[in-house]
Design a protein around this motif. Sequence first.
Motif, PDB file in Angstrom:
ATOM      1  N   ASP A  90       0.827  -1.213   0.000  1.00 31.95           N
ATOM      2  CA  ASP A  90       0.000   0.000   0.000  1.00 31.95           C
ATOM      3  C   ASP A  90       0.860   1.262   0.000  1.00 31.95           C
ATOM      4  O   ASP A  90       0.332   2.371  -0.109  1.00 31.95           O
ATOM      5  N   THR A  91       2.156   1.104   0.137  1.00 30.77           N
ATOM      6  CA  THR A  91       3.063   2.247   0.143  1.00 30.77           C
ATOM      7  C   THR A  91       2.990   2.990  -1.179  1.00 30.77           C
ATOM      8  O   THR A  91       3.163   2.399  -2.253  1.00 30.77           O
ATOM      9  N   ALA A  92       2.719   4.283  -1.111  1.00 34.62           N
ATOM     10  CA  ALA A  92       2.572   5.105  -2.316  1.00 34.62           C
ATOM     11  C   ALA A  92       2.294   6.544  -1.905  1.00 34.62           C
ATOM     12  O   ALA A  92       2.037   6.825  -0.730  1.00 34.62           O
ATOM     13  N   VAL A  93       2.325   7.422  -2.888  1.00 32.95           N
ATOM     14  CA  VAL A  93       1.784   8.759  -2.695  1.00 32.95           C
ATOM     15  C   VAL A  93       0.303   8.687  -3.047  1.00 32.95           C
ATOM     16  O   VAL A  93      -0.063   8.188  -4.114  1.00 32.95           O
ATOM     17  N   TYR A  94      -0.525   9.153  -2.151  1.00 37.73           N
ATOM     18  CA  TYR A  94      -1.973   9.125  -2.337  1.00 37.73           C
ATOM     19  C   TYR A  94      -2.469  10.523  -2.718  1.00 37.73           C
ATOM     20  O   TYR A  94      -2.124  11.512  -2.058  1.00 37.73           O
ATOM     21  N   TYR A  95      -3.272  10.573  -3.769  1.00 36.73           N
ATOM     22  CA  TYR A  95      -3.821  11.820  -4.282  1.00 36.73           C
ATOM     23  C   TYR A  95      -5.346  11.757  -4.227  1.00 36.73           C
ATOM     24  O   TYR A  95      -5.937  10.712  -4.480  1.00 36.73           O
ATOM     25  N   CYS A  96      -5.969  12.894  -3.953  1.00 41.51           N
ATOM     26  CA  CYS A  96      -7.414  12.936  -4.116  1.00 41.51           C
ATOM     27  C   CYS A  96      -7.765  13.763  -5.354  1.00 41.51           C
ATOM     28  O   CYS A  96      -6.975  14.605  -5.793  1.00 41.51           O
ATOM     29  N   ALA A  97      -8.915  13.485  -5.892  1.00 42.25           N
ATOM     30  CA  ALA A  97      -9.373  14.131  -7.119  1.00 42.25           C
ATOM     31  C   ALA A  97     -10.876  14.326  -7.045  1.00 42.25           C
ATOM     32  O   ALA A  97     -11.570  13.611  -6.303  1.00 42.25           O
ATOM     33  N   ALA A  98     -11.372  15.272  -7.809  1.00 43.76           N
ATOM     34  CA  ALA A  98     -12.801  15.559  -7.830  1.00 43.76           C
ATOM     35  C   ALA A  98     -13.288  15.655  -9.268  1.00 43.76           C
ATOM     36  O   ALA A  98     -12.592  16.206 -10.128  1.00 43.76           O
ATOM     37  N   ASP A  99     -14.467  15.117  -9.502  1.00 47.05           N
ATOM     38  CA  ASP A  99     -15.038  15.156 -10.852  1.00 47.05           C
ATOM     39  C   ASP A  99     -16.548  15.137 -10.746  1.00 47.05           C
ATOM     40  O   ASP A  99     -17.108  14.527  -9.833  1.00 47.05           O
ATOM     41  N   ARG A 100     -17.210  15.763 -11.701  1.00 48.94           N
ATOM     42  CA  ARG A 100     -18.677  15.804 -11.700  1.00 48.94           C
ATOM     43  C   ARG A 100     -19.306  14.458 -12.042  1.00 48.94           C
ATOM     44  O   ARG A 100     -20.498  14.247 -11.816  1.00 48.94           O
ATOM     45  N   SER A 101     -18.518  13.576 -12.600  1.00 50.31           N
ATOM     46  CA  SER A 101     -19.040  12.254 -12.928  1.00 50.31           C
ATOM     47  C   SER A 101     -19.193  11.434 -11.645  1.00 50.31           C
ATOM     48  O   SER A 101     -18.832  11.878 -10.563  1.00 50.31           O
ATOM     49  N   GLY A 102     -19.711  10.252 -11.766  1.00 51.08           N
ATOM     50  CA  GLY A 102     -19.885   9.397 -10.600  1.00 51.08           C
ATOM     51  C   GLY A 102     -18.593   8.716 -10.205  1.00 51.08           C
ATOM     52  O   GLY A 102     -17.560   8.878 -10.855  1.00 51.08           O
ATOM     53  N   PRO A 103     -18.641   7.926  -9.137  1.00 49.58           N
ATOM     54  CA  PRO A 103     -17.426   7.299  -8.609  1.00 49.58           C
ATOM     55  C   PRO A 103     -16.705   6.404  -9.616  1.00 49.58           C
ATOM     56  O   PRO A 103     -15.476   6.450  -9.714  1.00 49.58           O
ATOM     57  N   VAL A 104     -17.445   5.592 -10.351  1.00 48.57           N
ATOM     58  CA  VAL A 104     -16.805   4.678 -11.298  1.00 48.57           C
ATOM     59  C   VAL A 104     -16.164   5.459 -12.440  1.00 48.57           C
ATOM     60  O   VAL A 104     -15.022   5.191 -12.833  1.00 48.57           O
ATOM     61  N   ALA A 105     -16.891   6.440 -12.981  1.00 52.23           N
ATOM     62  CA  ALA A 105     -16.341   7.251 -14.074  1.00 52.23           C
ATOM     63  C   ALA A 105     -15.131   8.041 -13.606  1.00 52.23           C
ATOM     64  O   ALA A 105     -14.157   8.215 -14.352  1.00 52.23           O
ATOM     65  N   LEU A 106     -15.170   8.510 -12.357  1.00 50.10           N
ATOM     66  CA  LEU A 106     -14.012   9.237 -11.817  1.00 50.10           C
ATOM     67  C   LEU A 106     -12.789   8.330 -11.804  1.00 50.10           C
ATOM     68  O   LEU A 106     -11.690   8.744 -12.175  1.00 50.10           O
ATOM     69  N   MET A 107     -12.968   7.095 -11.350  1.00 46.04           N
ATOM     70  CA  MET A 107     -11.856   6.150 -11.318  1.00 46.04           C
ATOM     71  C   MET A 107     -11.313   5.915 -12.723  1.00 46.04           C
ATOM     72  O   MET A 107     -10.097   5.855 -12.939  1.00 46.04           O
ATOM     73  N   LEU A 108     -12.218   5.774 -13.707  1.00 47.80           N
ATOM     74  CA  LEU A 108     -11.777   5.536 -15.077  1.00 47.80           C
ATOM     75  C   LEU A 108     -10.995   6.736 -15.603  1.00 47.80           C
ATOM     76  O   LEU A 108      -9.924   6.586 -16.199  1.00 47.80           O
ATOM     77  N   ARG A 109     -11.514   7.941 -15.377  1.00 52.24           N
ATOM     78  CA  ARG A 109     -10.833   9.133 -15.866  1.00 52.24           C
ATOM     79  C   ARG A 109      -9.442   9.247 -15.270  1.00 52.24           C
ATOM     80  O   ARG A 109      -8.489   9.620 -15.952  1.00 52.24           O
ATOM     81  N   GLY A 110      -9.334   8.944 -13.998  1.00 51.00           N
ATOM     82  CA  GLY A 110      -8.026   9.028 -13.374  1.00 51.00           C
ATOM     83  C   GLY A 110      -7.070   7.977 -13.876  1.00 51.00           C
ATOM     84  O   GLY A 110      -5.871   8.225 -14.011  1.00 51.00           O
ATOM     85  N   SER A 111      -7.585   6.805 -14.160  1.00 51.63           N
ATOM     86  CA  SER A 111      -6.733   5.707 -14.622  1.00 51.63           C
ATOM     87  C   SER A 111      -6.189   5.953 -16.023  1.00 51.63           C
ATOM     88  O   SER A 111      -5.076   5.523 -16.336  1.00 51.63           O
ATOM     89  N   ILE A 112      -6.967   6.608 -16.876  1.00 52.82           N
ATOM     90  CA  ILE A 112      -6.512   6.879 -18.242  1.00 52.82           C
ATOM     91  C   ILE A 112      -6.052   8.319 -18.399  1.00 52.82           C
ATOM     92  O   ILE A 112      -5.758   8.768 -19.495  1.00 52.82           O
ATOM     93  N   ASP A 113      -6.017   9.061 -17.276  1.00 47.70           N
ATOM     94  CA  ASP A 113      -5.519  10.436 -17.267  1.00 47.70           C
ATOM     95  C   ASP A 113      -6.263  11.282 -18.285  1.00 47.70           C
ATOM     96  O   ASP A 113      -5.662  11.915 -19.161  1.00 47.70           O
ATOM     97  N   SER A 114      -7.607  11.297 -18.150  1.00 43.78           N
ATOM     98  CA  SER A 114      -8.413  11.981 -19.148  1.00 43.78           C
ATOM     99  C   SER A 114      -9.509  12.804 -18.505  1.00 43.78           C
ATOM    100  O   SER A 114     -10.483  12.246 -18.004  1.00 43.78           O
ATOM    101  N   GLY A 115      -9.338  14.113 -18.490  1.00 36.60           N
ATOM    102  CA  GLY A 115     -10.444  15.002 -18.201  1.00 36.60           C
ATOM    103  C   GLY A 115     -10.910  15.116 -16.767  1.00 36.60           C
ATOM    104  O   GLY A 115     -12.039  15.544 -16.529  1.00 36.60           O
ATOM    105  N   MET A 116     -10.079  14.728 -15.804  1.00 34.50           N
ATOM    106  CA  MET A 116     -10.456  14.919 -14.398  1.00 34.50           C
ATOM    107  C   MET A 116     -10.620  16.404 -14.116  1.00 34.50           C
ATOM    108  O   MET A 116      -9.799  17.214 -14.534  1.00 34.50           O
ATOM    109  N   ASP A 117     -11.668  16.746 -13.392  1.00 40.94           N
ATOM    110  CA  ASP A 117     -11.905  18.170 -13.140  1.00 40.94           C
ATOM    111  C   ASP A 117     -10.802  18.778 -12.259  1.00 40.94           C
ATOM    112  O   ASP A 117     -10.250  19.834 -12.582  1.00 40.94           O
ATOM    113  N   TYR A 118     -10.526  18.132 -11.135  1.00 38.82           N
ATOM    114  CA  TYR A 118      -9.542  18.696 -10.211  1.00 38.82           C
ATOM    115  C   TYR A 118      -8.681  17.598  -9.585  1.00 38.82           C
ATOM    116  O   TYR A 118      -9.176  16.520  -9.265  1.00 38.82           O
ATOM    117  N   TRP A 119      -7.427  17.920  -9.397  1.00 43.00           N
ATOM    118  CA  TRP A 119      -6.490  17.074  -8.673  1.00 43.00           C
ATOM    119  C   TRP A 119      -5.914  17.827  -7.491  1.00 43.00           C
ATOM    120  O   TRP A 119      -5.684  19.041  -7.577  1.00 43.00           O
TER     121      TRP A 119
END
Length: 129
Positions: A90-119
Amino acid sequence: EVQLQASGGGLVQAGGSLRLSCAASGFTFDDYAIGWFRQAPGKEREGVSAISSSDGRTYYADSVKGRFTIFSDNAKNTVYLQMDSLKPEDTAVYYCAADRSGPVALMLRGSIDSGMDYWGKGTQVTVSS
């Protein structure tokens, strides 16, 4: 000014617990999903968990199910990630992010580095064996 302030990281032994906080400001919190990602040295960013601030829907990566719990305090515009039974992986740098989409879409956007509203900036979590 939009801010996502992550805090709560630190050094803990395997099996221990930490609680991360993501304090949000500058946008309408209830309209957004908030999520956590992590990135270990030499590895790709990984989605960990996310929550809808409006209806409480959650998402967890398989690697953390049963060990991590995400919850929101809308009165404080803050999302928490309770991490129990921590493992060295579990060792890592942890980041939070915010997006108008739902939880699953937010995870997808973050994973493909596409269009996240805020980091937000990250917080280091180190789990020793």
